[in-house]
Design a protein around this motif. Structure first.
Motif, PDB file in Angstrom:
ATOM      1  N   ALA A  40      -0.798   5.083   5.242  1.00  0.00           N
ATOM      2  CA  ALA A  40      -0.631   3.684   4.847  1.00  0.00           C
ATOM      3  C   ALA A  40      -1.806   3.220   3.993  1.00  0.00           C
ATOM      4  CB  ALA A  40      -0.501   2.798   6.084  1.00  0.00           C
ATOM      5  N   LEU A  41      -3.018   3.545   4.421  1.00  0.00           N
ATOM      6  CA  LEU A  41      -4.208   3.099   3.693  1.00  0.00           C
ATOM      7  C   LEU A  41      -4.391   3.829   2.364  1.00  0.00           C
ATOM      8  CD1 LEU A  41      -6.676   2.742   6.687  1.00  0.00           C
ATOM      9  CD2 LEU A  41      -5.758   0.895   5.282  1.00  0.00           C
ATOM     10  N   ASP A  55       2.440  -5.637   3.779  1.00  0.00           N
ATOM     11  CA  ASP A  55       3.842  -6.065   3.747  1.00  0.00           C
ATOM     12  C   ASP A  55       4.708  -5.079   2.986  1.00  0.00           C
ATOM     13  OD1 ASP A  55       3.385  -8.267   5.282  1.00  0.00           O
ATOM     14  OD2 ASP A  55       3.706  -9.755   3.712  1.00  0.00           O
ATOM     15  N   LEU A  56       4.162  -4.508   1.912  1.00  0.00           N
ATOM     16  CA  LEU A  56       4.911  -3.465   1.189  1.00  0.00           C
ATOM     17  C   LEU A  56       5.143  -2.249   2.079  1.00  0.00           C
ATOM     18  CD1 LEU A  56       3.512  -3.320  -2.471  1.00  0.00           C
ATOM     19  CD2 LEU A  56       5.881  -3.707  -1.773  1.00  0.00           C
ATOM     20  N   TRP A  57       4.147  -1.897   2.849  1.00  0.00           N
ATOM     21  CA  TRP A  57       4.274  -0.749   3.757  1.00  0.00           C
ATOM     22  C   TRP A  57       5.348  -1.007   4.815  1.00  0.00           C
ATOM     23  CZ3 TRP A  57       3.042   4.217   4.174  1.00  0.00           C
ATOM     24  CH2 TRP A  57       3.054   4.831   5.430  1.00  0.00           C
ATOM     25  N   LEU A  97      -0.296  -4.817  13.230  1.00  0.00           N
ATOM     26  CA  LEU A  97       0.950  -4.254  13.750  1.00  0.00           C
ATOM     27  C   LEU A  97       0.876  -2.785  14.163  1.00  0.00           C
ATOM     28  CD1 LEU A  97       3.833  -5.000  14.430  1.00  0.00           C
ATOM     29  CD2 LEU A  97       4.497  -4.511  12.070  1.00  0.00           C
ATOM     30  N   ILE A  98       0.104  -1.957  13.456  1.00  0.00           N
ATOM     31  CA  ILE A  98       0.091  -0.534  13.811  1.00  0.00           C
ATOM     32  C   ILE A  98      -0.337  -0.302  15.259  1.00  0.00           C
ATOM     33  CG2 ILE A  98      -1.104   1.662  13.401  1.00  0.00           C
ATOM     34  CD1 ILE A  98      -0.742   1.266  10.455  1.00  0.00           C
ATOM     35  N   PRO A  99      -1.433  -0.915  15.753  1.00  0.00           N
ATOM     36  CA  PRO A  99      -1.780  -0.714  17.166  1.00  0.00           C
ATOM     37  C   PRO A  99      -0.697  -1.220  18.120  1.00  0.00           C
ATOM     38  CG  PRO A  99      -3.623  -1.651  15.951  1.00  0.00           C
ATOM     39  CD  PRO A  99      -2.433  -1.749  15.059  1.00  0.00           C
ATOM     40  N   ALA A 100      -0.022  -2.302  17.737  1.00  0.00           N
ATOM     41  CA  ALA A 100       1.046  -2.842  18.581  1.00  0.00           C
ATOM     42  C   ALA A 100       2.211  -1.868  18.688  1.00  0.00           C
ATOM     43  CB  ALA A 100       1.526  -4.177  18.005  1.00  0.00           C
ATOM     44  N   VAL A 107       5.692   5.020  10.206  1.00  0.00           N
ATOM     45  CA  VAL A 107       5.095   3.691  10.021  1.00  0.00           C
ATOM     46  C   VAL A 107       3.697   3.577  10.619  1.00  0.00           C
ATOM     47  CG1 VAL A 107       6.065   2.670  12.134  1.00  0.00           C
ATOM     48  CG2 VAL A 107       5.618   1.224  10.135  1.00  0.00           C
ATOM     49  N   THR A 108       3.402   4.323  11.667  1.00  0.00           N
ATOM     50  CA  THR A 108       2.086   4.239  12.314  1.00  0.00           C
ATOM     51  C   THR A 108       1.081   5.247  11.762  1.00  0.00           C
ATOM     52  OG1 THR A 108       2.873   5.676  14.102  1.00  0.00           O
ATOM     53  CG2 THR A 108       2.990   3.303  14.476  1.00  0.00           C
TER      54      THR A 108
END
Length: 301
Positions: free
Chosen positions: A226-227, A235-237, A126-129, A220-221
């Motif tokens: 995130a990592l 999913d938690l993120w 999802l992040i690249p999207a 979010v991106t």
């Protein structure tokens, strides 16, 4: 009376899950044959345009161990009764050369294969999207699931124009104590029958989630963050960053049994995240420490 009511509710829930599991057993046995037969008939199948006021993109990622059955998942996504504008398979660039022809050939039927320079595991989904198509409606999928033909139409037809409402096929129910603390993951109600909208519904992205444009907090991106906070719990993120933006969740569909392909190995990450000494609880704690409790999960203390 409350105890009796709770016992009856749990009995009904367990009965429903058992019934849906049995109801899905025949489909599980025949999903491969059904998909291949429909794929041969794809040119005569009637499909409709989606009703959303923007671009609709279905996103998933994968890795070489899942490549043998991945073509089946992709075909089920390309055969949806409502067509997405794009179906994108986001792959670590070094893995693309390992793709079998059964997947490569699907580019002629609408599949887009997009390279990602860093292998960020499930975050590639999802992040690249979000970075490349910030104004689109994004739907997430997993690489080892059979998606019924009405999967996408059920998600898109439930959209009411509220971009702060996230729609999902399957959700667990996050439980809090009386003082507002989040209970351990093992104490949440799995595969909830609650429809919502409800801020305590915790979507599972692989079953299918529709994220409207702008539903996430702008961080979010931030892949590095995130990592560092939730390296194995994307999913938690997604949930935390949506909740930080005051989004709530509504479940759609009839909560059917998920159909995984034989030999795909199921969801090993899900098993990891159920651990007592780590998994979701440890990563949830780091998210809570960094961001605090989201506004949708009101602090009752």
């Amino acid at each position: 009376m409350n105890l009796i009511r709770d016992v009856l509710a749990q009995f009904r829930y367990r009965w429903l899950r058992k019934y849906k599991s049995l109801a899905g057993s025949n489909l599980k046995r025949n999903a491969t044959a059904i998909t291949e037969k429909q794929w041969l008939q794809r040119d005569v199948l009637e499909r409709q345009k989606h009703p959303l006021p923007g671009q609709l993109i279905v996103n998933l990622t994968s890795f070489p161990d899942r490549f043998p059955t991945l073509h089946l998942t992709l075909k089920s996504l390309l055969l949806q009764s409502v067509q997405a504008d794009k179906v994108i398979l986001w792959l670590y660039e070094s893995d693309i050369k390992k793709l079998p022809q059964s997947i490569v050939s699907l580019q002629k039927s609408g599949l887009t294969i997009a390279p990602v320079s860093t292998d960020t595991r499930s975050y590639k989904k999802l992040i690249p999207a979000l970075e490349n198509y910030p104004n689109a409606f994004h739907v997430t999928a997993d690489d080892d699931i059979y998606y019924r033909p009405d999967w996408l139409s059920t998600l898109t037809s439930a959209y009411t124009g509220n971009n702060r409402e996230i729609l999902c096929w399957r959700a667990h129910y996050l439980r809090q104590t009386k003082t507002g603390h989040i209970k351990p993951y093992r104490q949440w109600y799995p595969k909830s029958e609650v429809r919502g909208p409800d801020p305590n519904l915790f979507f599972t992205s692989g079953a299918g989630v529709l994220f409207p444009p702008g539903c996430f907090d702008e961080r979010v991106t931030d892949q590095t963050l995130a990592l560092s906070l939730a390296p194995y719990a994307d999913d938690l993120w997604w949930f935390w960053l949506a909740s930080m933006n005051s989004c709530i969740i509504r479940r759609v569909g009839n909560n059917p049994k998920l159909i995984n392909w034989k030999g795909s190995g199921g969801n090993s990450l899900w098993q990891f995240n159920k651990r007592d000494n780590g998994g979701n609880d440890a990563q949830l704690h780091t998210l809570l420490s960094h961001f605090g409790l989201p506004p949708t999960l009101e602090d009752k203390g």
